[in-house]
Design a protein around this motif. Structure first.
Motif, PDB file in Angstrom:
ATOM      1  N   GLU A 274       0.805  -1.226   0.000  1.00  0.00           N
ATOM      2  CA  GLU A 274       0.000   0.000   0.000  1.00  0.00           C
ATOM      3  C   GLU A 274       0.831   1.266   0.000  1.00  0.00           C
ATOM      4  O   GLU A 274       0.300   2.356  -0.183  1.00  0.00           O
ATOM      5  CB  GLU A 274      -0.960   0.025   1.206  1.00  0.00           C
ATOM      6  CG  GLU A 274      -0.277   0.136   2.570  1.00  0.00           C
ATOM      7  CD  GLU A 274      -0.007  -1.203   3.205  1.00  0.00           C
ATOM      8  OE1 GLU A 274      -0.140  -1.308   4.433  1.00  0.00           O
ATOM      9  OE2 GLU A 274       0.320  -2.150   2.474  1.00  0.00           O
ATOM     10  N   LYS A 374     -12.664  -0.356   8.183  1.00  0.00           N
ATOM     11  CA  LYS A 374     -12.796  -0.183   6.746  1.00  0.00           C
ATOM     12  C   LYS A 374     -11.806  -1.097   6.010  1.00  0.00           C
ATOM     13  O   LYS A 374     -10.762  -1.467   6.531  1.00  0.00           O
ATOM     14  CB  LYS A 374     -12.518   1.270   6.368  1.00  0.00           C
ATOM     15  CG  LYS A 374     -13.547   2.257   6.884  1.00  0.00           C
ATOM     16  CD  LYS A 374     -14.825   2.194   6.087  1.00  0.00           C
ATOM     17  CE  LYS A 374     -15.776   3.306   6.495  1.00  0.00           C
ATOM     18  NZ  LYS A 374     -17.027   3.295   5.698  1.00  0.00           N
ATOM     19  N   TYR A 375     -12.162  -1.448   4.776  1.00  0.00           N
ATOM     20  CA  TYR A 375     -11.305  -2.254   3.925  1.00  0.00           C
ATOM     21  C   TYR A 375     -10.479  -1.360   3.011  1.00  0.00           C
ATOM     22  O   TYR A 375     -10.753  -0.168   2.858  1.00  0.00           O
ATOM     23  CB  TYR A 375     -12.135  -3.223   3.074  1.00  0.00           C
ATOM     24  CG  TYR A 375     -12.975  -4.194   3.856  1.00  0.00           C
ATOM     25  CD1 TYR A 375     -12.486  -5.441   4.210  1.00  0.00           C
ATOM     26  CD2 TYR A 375     -14.273  -3.870   4.248  1.00  0.00           C
ATOM     27  CE1 TYR A 375     -13.259  -6.342   4.925  1.00  0.00           C
ATOM     28  CE2 TYR A 375     -15.056  -4.759   4.962  1.00  0.00           C
ATOM     29  CZ  TYR A 375     -14.549  -5.990   5.304  1.00  0.00           C
ATOM     30  OH  TYR A 375     -15.319  -6.879   6.013  1.00  0.00           O
ATOM     31  N   MET A 376      -9.462  -1.966   2.391  1.00  0.00           N
ATOM     32  CA  MET A 376      -8.689  -1.278   1.366  1.00  0.00           C
ATOM     33  C   MET A 376      -8.887  -1.989   0.030  1.00  0.00           C
ATOM     34  O   MET A 376      -9.122  -3.199  -0.009  1.00  0.00           O
ATOM     35  CB  MET A 376      -7.196  -1.247   1.721  1.00  0.00           C
ATOM     36  CG  MET A 376      -6.859  -0.447   2.949  1.00  0.00           C
ATOM     37  SD  MET A 376      -5.079  -0.148   3.133  1.00  0.00           S
ATOM     38  CE  MET A 376      -4.842   1.135   1.913  1.00  0.00           C
ATOM     39  N   TRP A 388      -3.161   1.235  -3.079  1.00  0.00           N
ATOM     40  CA  TRP A 388      -4.297   0.786  -2.288  1.00  0.00           C
ATOM     41  C   TRP A 388      -4.908   1.991  -1.589  1.00  0.00           C
ATOM     42  O   TRP A 388      -4.204   2.774  -0.955  1.00  0.00           O
ATOM     43  CB  TRP A 388      -3.858  -0.262  -1.260  1.00  0.00           C
ATOM     44  CG  TRP A 388      -3.546  -1.594  -1.871  1.00  0.00           C
ATOM     45  CD1 TRP A 388      -2.494  -1.905  -2.665  1.00  0.00           C
ATOM     46  CD2 TRP A 388      -4.311  -2.794  -1.740  1.00  0.00           C
ATOM     47  NE1 TRP A 388      -2.537  -3.219  -3.043  1.00  0.00           N
ATOM     48  CE2 TRP A 388      -3.649  -3.797  -2.486  1.00  0.00           C
ATOM     49  CE3 TRP A 388      -5.478  -3.136  -1.064  1.00  0.00           C
ATOM     50  CZ2 TRP A 388      -4.115  -5.095  -2.579  1.00  0.00           C
ATOM     51  CZ3 TRP A 388      -5.954  -4.425  -1.147  1.00  0.00           C
ATOM     52  CH2 TRP A 388      -5.275  -5.395  -1.903  1.00  0.00           C
ATOM     53  N   VAL A 389      -6.211   2.102  -1.703  1.00  0.00           N
ATOM     54  CA  VAL A 389      -6.937   3.207  -1.091  1.00  0.00           C
ATOM     55  C   VAL A 389      -8.093   2.649  -0.278  1.00  0.00           C
ATOM     56  O   VAL A 389      -8.437   1.473  -0.375  1.00  0.00           O
ATOM     57  CB  VAL A 389      -7.461   4.187  -2.164  1.00  0.00           C
ATOM     58  CG1 VAL A 389      -6.314   4.825  -2.922  1.00  0.00           C
ATOM     59  CG2 VAL A 389      -8.410   3.480  -3.128  1.00  0.00           C
ATOM     60  N   ARG A 390      -8.675   3.496   0.530  1.00  0.00           N
ATOM     61  CA  ARG A 390      -9.791   3.066   1.377  1.00  0.00           C
ATOM     62  C   ARG A 390     -11.025   2.787   0.524  1.00  0.00           C
ATOM     63  O   ARG A 390     -11.354   3.531  -0.406  1.00  0.00           O
ATOM     64  CB  ARG A 390     -10.104   4.127   2.421  1.00  0.00           C
ATOM     65  CG  ARG A 390     -11.373   3.835   3.224  1.00  0.00           C
ATOM     66  CD  ARG A 390     -11.673   4.903   4.242  1.00  0.00           C
ATOM     67  NE  ARG A 390     -10.698   4.872   5.325  1.00  0.00           N
ATOM     68  CZ  ARG A 390     -10.784   5.635   6.418  1.00  0.00           C
ATOM     69  NH1 ARG A 390     -11.795   6.478   6.535  1.00  0.00           N
ATOM     70  NH2 ARG A 390      -9.872   5.551   7.351  1.00  0.00           N
ATOM     71  N   TYR A 391     -11.695   1.696   0.883  1.00  0.00           N
ATOM     72  CA  TYR A 391     -12.966   1.360   0.230  1.00  0.00           C
ATOM     73  C   TYR A 391     -14.087   1.986   1.059  1.00  0.00           C
ATOM     74  O   TYR A 391     -14.365   1.566   2.184  1.00  0.00           O
ATOM     75  CB  TYR A 391     -13.128  -0.156   0.158  1.00  0.00           C
ATOM     76  CG  TYR A 391     -14.408  -0.615  -0.498  1.00  0.00           C
ATOM     77  CD1 TYR A 391     -14.522  -0.663  -1.884  1.00  0.00           C
ATOM     78  CD2 TYR A 391     -15.508  -1.003   0.263  1.00  0.00           C
ATOM     79  CE1 TYR A 391     -15.695  -1.083  -2.490  1.00  0.00           C
ATOM     80  CE2 TYR A 391     -16.679  -1.428  -0.327  1.00  0.00           C
ATOM     81  CZ  TYR A 391     -16.772  -1.460  -1.711  1.00  0.00           C
ATOM     82  OH  TYR A 391     -17.932  -1.886  -2.304  1.00  0.00           O
ATOM     83  N   HIS A 430     -10.203  -7.935  -1.296  1.00  0.00           N
ATOM     84  CA  HIS A 430      -9.994  -6.944  -0.235  1.00  0.00           C
ATOM     85  C   HIS A 430      -9.570  -7.626   1.071  1.00  0.00           C
ATOM     86  O   HIS A 430     -10.272  -7.570   2.083  1.00  0.00           O
ATOM     87  CB  HIS A 430     -11.280  -6.143   0.008  1.00  0.00           C
ATOM     88  CG  HIS A 430     -11.822  -5.464  -1.195  1.00  0.00           C
ATOM     89  ND1 HIS A 430     -12.555  -6.135  -2.167  1.00  0.00           N
ATOM     90  CD2 HIS A 430     -11.745  -4.167  -1.599  1.00  0.00           C
ATOM     91  CE1 HIS A 430     -12.912  -5.281  -3.104  1.00  0.00           C
ATOM     92  NE2 HIS A 430     -12.429  -4.072  -2.793  1.00  0.00           N
ATOM     93  N   ASP A 434      -8.025  -1.184   6.187  1.00  0.00           N
ATOM     94  CA  ASP A 434      -7.499   0.179   6.189  1.00  0.00           C
ATOM     95  C   ASP A 434      -7.220   0.656   7.610  1.00  0.00           C
ATOM     96  O   ASP A 434      -6.259   1.388   7.848  1.00  0.00           O
ATOM     97  CB  ASP A 434      -8.486   1.123   5.505  1.00  0.00           C
ATOM     98  CG  ASP A 434      -7.983   2.551   5.462  1.00  0.00           C
ATOM     99  OD1 ASP A 434      -6.992   2.802   4.751  1.00  0.00           O
ATOM    100  OD2 ASP A 434      -8.543   3.415   6.171  1.00  0.00           O
ATOM    101  N   ASP A 435      -8.042   0.258   8.564  1.00  0.00           N
ATOM    102  CA  ASP A 435      -7.810   0.626   9.956  1.00  0.00           C
ATOM    103  C   ASP A 435      -6.587  -0.106  10.496  1.00  0.00           C
ATOM    104  O   ASP A 435      -6.316  -1.254  10.121  1.00  0.00           O
ATOM    105  CB  ASP A 435      -9.032   0.293  10.811  1.00  0.00           C
ATOM    106  CG  ASP A 435     -10.223   1.187  10.466  1.00  0.00           C
ATOM    107  OD1 ASP A 435     -10.145   1.909   9.454  1.00  0.00           O
ATOM    108  OD2 ASP A 435     -11.225   1.144  11.193  1.00  0.00           O
ATOM    109  N   GLN A 436      -5.861   0.546  11.392  1.00  0.00           N
ATOM    110  CA  GLN A 436      -4.631   0.003  11.947  1.00  0.00           C
ATOM    111  C   GLN A 436      -4.825  -0.330  13.425  1.00  0.00           C
ATOM    112  O   GLN A 436      -5.627   0.299  14.116  1.00  0.00           O
ATOM    113  CB  GLN A 436      -3.482   1.006  11.779  1.00  0.00           C
ATOM    114  CG  GLN A 436      -3.241   1.407  10.333  1.00  0.00           C
ATOM    115  CD  GLN A 436      -2.274   2.568  10.219  1.00  0.00           C
ATOM    116  OE1 GLN A 436      -1.949   3.207  11.211  1.00  0.00           O
ATOM    117  NE2 GLN A 436      -1.829   2.852   9.012  1.00  0.00           N
TER     118      GLN A 436
END
Length: 910
Positions: A274, A374-376, A388-391, A430, A434-436
């Motif tokens: 990403e 959230k997913y990427m 890779w970006v946030r979905y 996916h 996205d969240d860490q």
């Protein structure tokens, strides 16, 4: 990227490289050459390196125990190496050890007692096949045990690399023999003994993170099960060059109100997909799968339908420095899985910075990321780079990657085979969140400089005040074990122990949880068994309290530091984890008659040896109750603690005291470590008057016995607690058996016997070369290196300026500094010097020749392509060659006979 501003700055600078732009912060300023771009990135990285190395935290252990100072139990076998797999069965009090071509059964109370052993070697034909593939017969083409799991009460499941042909078998515990049921170990065990690997046995199924092929280019997370074997999709979006370190199960189905499933968690470091970077950027990950996963019906057949992964964040917020490589993980489990805490050890992939960190994560935070985060998704941008970006759209239902629960069962989805294809296709594309996963406190629990952590285990201890504390045990690549406690959000490193004398990396660390707790460490050379605490090494109440070890307490009846047992506690135990030694009972004061007697010849040198027990303390020397100044040319500190008197005179005679002064929060505690009476040897005349000569000294040691208060003959030391307003501790009078009178600002207590044997006391500055690296600090070295590069850069600039290699502004500066009248040459002088100057010279010659009435000669060829003037460009004939041509004033007419060729590139057209 949370907490990674310097990394983002570097990445932004590298993105500008394509357009050759200079980036300052978030602003693009100007176009710059490629070399300047590289220097900009290098300067950013060097600045970050210098900042972290100079201002990073240290966390010095209070006490250092050398290998020979503590009681350790070792196990090793001749000809056997790589003791890297440990399995503890506390029900049978057995420790299983997996090594190279051997498996051992040891007594967990004393691992030097070997109960059973079995050897598992590779046949000659398989070794030969391994060698033909380019591997080493002596090392790689052997059988390294990598899987050692309890299958049931009667057998163990074992797997080995088996000369790059991984094989698994069953080990019978009754006769401790292999059953020779060789099974294909691909997906269960690593091919290469040097490859990272993680596995866990859950309800008879083996979950493994490893490589599936000989080259190690196909990483998988695999479940070996008689019912349904599953694996990950072969895609870099699922796994991209991972390095697995740990795997374990969390029983989330127990007492679950929504009918959730148990989950298996994997921890690894992989190459980022990403983020863009100049090289391969490593990212620490946590991934999970559901135990009841059966794969998909049409999409993701025999593949995980519940695989999700997220980023583990471990960074220094104050310096914005990211630790992006995870080396080991320990899960501290609790009855309620939501209160489970995950501990991990991290370093930076840009090695040699010398920083290691321990970060902790709540399992509830991990569950929040996977269940609600959230997913990427992949996104194609300009220049065909994939990012890779946030979905942000609504994901399909049921939620992709989630385990089957009661809500799904009400929709007639009883297992993953009934999941709709839309959900399965989504999770296939996916798998990255996205969240860490952020650490507890948004930062590391512990940071150490000049240490590379390799393994970690954590124990939860209940102290005498009924508070629970997490004790962190970390091992290093130098064979050292460190113990730290988190107290009021403050980390205190209690001690460090040199487990292995040859400074080899500790590859595995195990902690027992029942009865008397033990630590087991494995390396290439053997296995070491160590207690969790060395309370008996603290000979006084002050040292026992100042150690702040939750395992230890002072027994006021036995006058000893003992391991406190929560189940059978005594009422006379004393413990204070804030380090306040004022809780210790009062004892008698020391008499100067019990000091060591040192006799020295006049004007000779004398050395008074003293070693502090605490690495956090500083030494204070007193002469007849007055603090000595080390700035005096007569006194020098040797190895940090001992005192050297160069030339002993009458004013140097008297009572010398070595005090250990230790700061604990706002209080300062001073302890008398050693006392000496220095006197002249008047019977023997001095052999030399040279003040630098070494004198012969005679020491009369004292061997007092620790006794209870009331025995007037006991020799004891004093401890002084100084309030923040007081600058120096109360001094001990030199008179015999004279007690100190406490002032309003100081509290004086006598706490332990003097003198302490020198061999039992570690030094503030480590004396032993084997532990010298523990105290090393490379901040000064890095700073000197940075200054050296800067000086070399200035020297290079000055040299180029002096040699006139640089532009006119530099030459003007040179002229101003050196007083030269030489002017800067125009820019074209360097490139056309060979053309212009000779023309001037030849023109002068022609004019002089014309004045003498001679025929004007043509100029020499300048290297430009020219042709003779042959009747308006016609082809030259013999006539033209024989008849002399009329002289013309054109500068490029050449007469070959009158002008010799002076240069190799000059043409002769005539």
């Amino acid at each position: 990227m949370t907490g990674s501003r310097p990394l983002q700055t570097i990445m932004m600078a590298l993105r500008c490289r394509e357009k050759r732009l200079t980036c300052v912060g978030n602003i693009t300023v100007s176009k710059v050459p490629e070399s300047n771009m590289a220097l900009s990135v290098l300067s950013i990285f060097l600045g970050l390196l210098l900042e972290v190395s100079t201002h990073g935290p240290t966390g010095i252990p209070r006490t250092t125990w050398k290998h020979q100072e503590v009681n350790l139990i070792q196990f090793t076998e001749t000809g056997i190496f790589n003791y890297s797999i440990l399995l503890l069965n506390e029900d049978t009090n057995v420790l299983y050890v997996g090594a190279r071509e051997a498996i051992f059964e040891l007594d967990m109370e004393n691992i030097s007692v070997k109960k059973n052993e079995v050897f598992w070697k590779v046949p000659e034909e398989k070794q030969t096949a391994c060698v033909l593939k380019g591997k080493s017969r002596e090392t790689e083409c052997l059988n390294y045990i990598r899987v050692l799991q309890v299958l049931n009460d009667a057998s163990l499941y074992v797997c080995g690399t088996y000369a790059f042909q991984p094989t698994c078998d069953y080990l019978s515990l009754q006769d401790f023999k292999l059953e020779n049921k060789n099974e294909d170990g691909r997906g269960r065990c690593a091919f290469d003994p040097a490859q990272s690997f993680a596995s866990v046995m859950v309800d008879g199924d083996l979950y493994s993170g490893t490589a599936f092929n000989f080259l190690g280019s196909e990483p998988i997370i695999h479940r070996s099960s008689p019912q349904m074997s599953l694996r990950t999709e072969y895609s870099i979006s699922w796994l991209n060059e991972p390095s697995f370190v740990f795997a374990d199960v969390i029983r989330e189905s127990k007492n679950s109100p929504d009918g959730d499933d148990d989950k298996i968690y994997f921890f690894f470091t992989e190459v980022s997909v990403e983020y863009e970077f100049v090289g391969k950027l490593s990212i620490p990950r946590i991934a999970r799968v559901c135990k009841g996963d059966l794969g998909g019906q049409r999409t993701l057949q025999k593949k995980w339908t519940s695989f999700l992964k997220a980023k583990l964040v471990c960074s220094m917020p104050e310096l914005n420095f990211v630790f992006n490589v995870v080396h080991d993980v320990f899960i501290l489990k609790t009855p309620d899985w939501k209160e489970t805490v995950i501990y991990g050890v991290f370093t930076s992939q840009w090695g040699n910075i010398g920083l290691s960190a321990v970060c902790a994560y709540n399992m509830s935070t991990v569950d929040e990321v996977f269940s609600k985060g959230k997913y990427m998704q992949k996104a194609s941008v300009e220049q065909s780079h994939t990012k890779w970006v946030r979905y942000n759209a609504m994901p399909p239902s049921p939620r992709p990657g989630a385990c089957i629960n009661n809500i799904d069962r009400l929709q007639n989805i009883s297992d993953s085979l009934r999941l709709p294809d839309k959900t399965l296709q989504f999770i296939k594309d996916h798998p990255l969140m996205d969240d860490q996963v952020l650490p507890i406190g948004n930062g590391p629990k512990l940071i150490r400089r000049d240490v590379n952590y390799t393994q970690i285990v954590v124990d939860r201890v209940r102290a005498l005040n009924n508070n629970v504390y997490d004790v962190i045990f970390t091992s290093t690549d130098k064979g050292v074990l460190q113990k730290a406690i988190i107290y009021d959000n403050e980390v205190h490193v209690v001690e460090e122990i040199q487990l292995f004398t040859n400074f080899e990396p500790i590859k595995t660390l195990l902690l027992s949880s029942r009865g008397k707790k033990w630590l087991y460490a494995g390396s290439d050379a053997g296995v070491v068994q160590s207690p969790t605490a060395f309370c008996e090494k603290y000979l006084s109440c002050a040292d026992c309290i100042l150690s702040r070890d939750p395992y230890c307490a002072w027994d006021s009846e036995d006058n000893s530091c003992v391991v406190q047992d929560h189940e059978s506690r005594k009422s006379n135990l004393i413990q204070n984890l804030n380090g306040d030694a004022n809780v210790c009972p009062r004892v008698k004061y020391v008499s100067s008659d019990d000091y060591q007697k040192i006799i020295v010849k006049p004007r000779n040198a004398a050395e008074l040896q003293c070693q502090l027990k605490s690495n956090l303390a500083k030494v204070v020397w007193k002469l007849n109750g007055t603090v000595l100044s080390v700035e005096d040319s007569r006194y020098h500190l040797l190895r940090g603690d001992s005192l050297l008197i160069l030339s002993v005179s009458e004013q140097d005679l008297g009572n010398y005291e070595c005090w250990s002064e230790e700061q604990v929060k706002s209080s300062s505690f001073a302890q008398l470590v050693a006392g000496f009476v220095l006197s002249f040897d008047l019977n023997v005349p001095s052999t030399t008057s040279d003040p630098t000569s070494t004198a012969t000294t005679t020491t009369t040691p004292l061997n007092p016995v620790i006794q209870t208060e009331g025995n007037a003959n006991t020799a004891e030391s004093t401890l002084t607690s100084t309030s923040p307003g007081s600058t120096t501790p109360t001094t001990l009078p030199s008179q015999t058996e004279t007690k100190l009178t406490p002032t309003s600002s100081t509290t004086v207590q006598t706490l332990w016997t003097l003198p302490i044997p020198i061999s039992d006391v570690p030094n503030l500055e480590t004396k032993d070369p084997s532990t010298e690296y523990i105290k090393s600090n490379n901040s000064n070295a890095l700073l000197l290196l940075f200054l050296l590069f800067f000086i070399l850069f200035l020297a290079l600039m000055a040299y180029n300026c002096y040699m006139q290699f640089l532009p006119p502004p530099c030459l003007k500066l040179r002229a101003a500094l050196l007083g030269s009248n030489k002017k800067a040459k125009p820019e074209y002088m360097a490139c056309e010097a060979g053309l212009i100057e000779p023309i001037v010279e030849k023109t002068v010659q022609i004019e002089a020749h014309n004045q003498n009435g001679a025929q004007q000669k043509g100029l020499r060829d300048t290297g430009y392509e020219t042709e003779p003037d042959c009747s308006n460009g016609k082809i030259p004939t013999t006539k033209h060659l024989e008849e002399p041509q009329e002289s013309k004033d054109k500068p490029f007419d050449v007469i070959c006979e009158s002008q010799p060729i002076e240069y190799a590139d000059a043409d002769a057209p005539c």
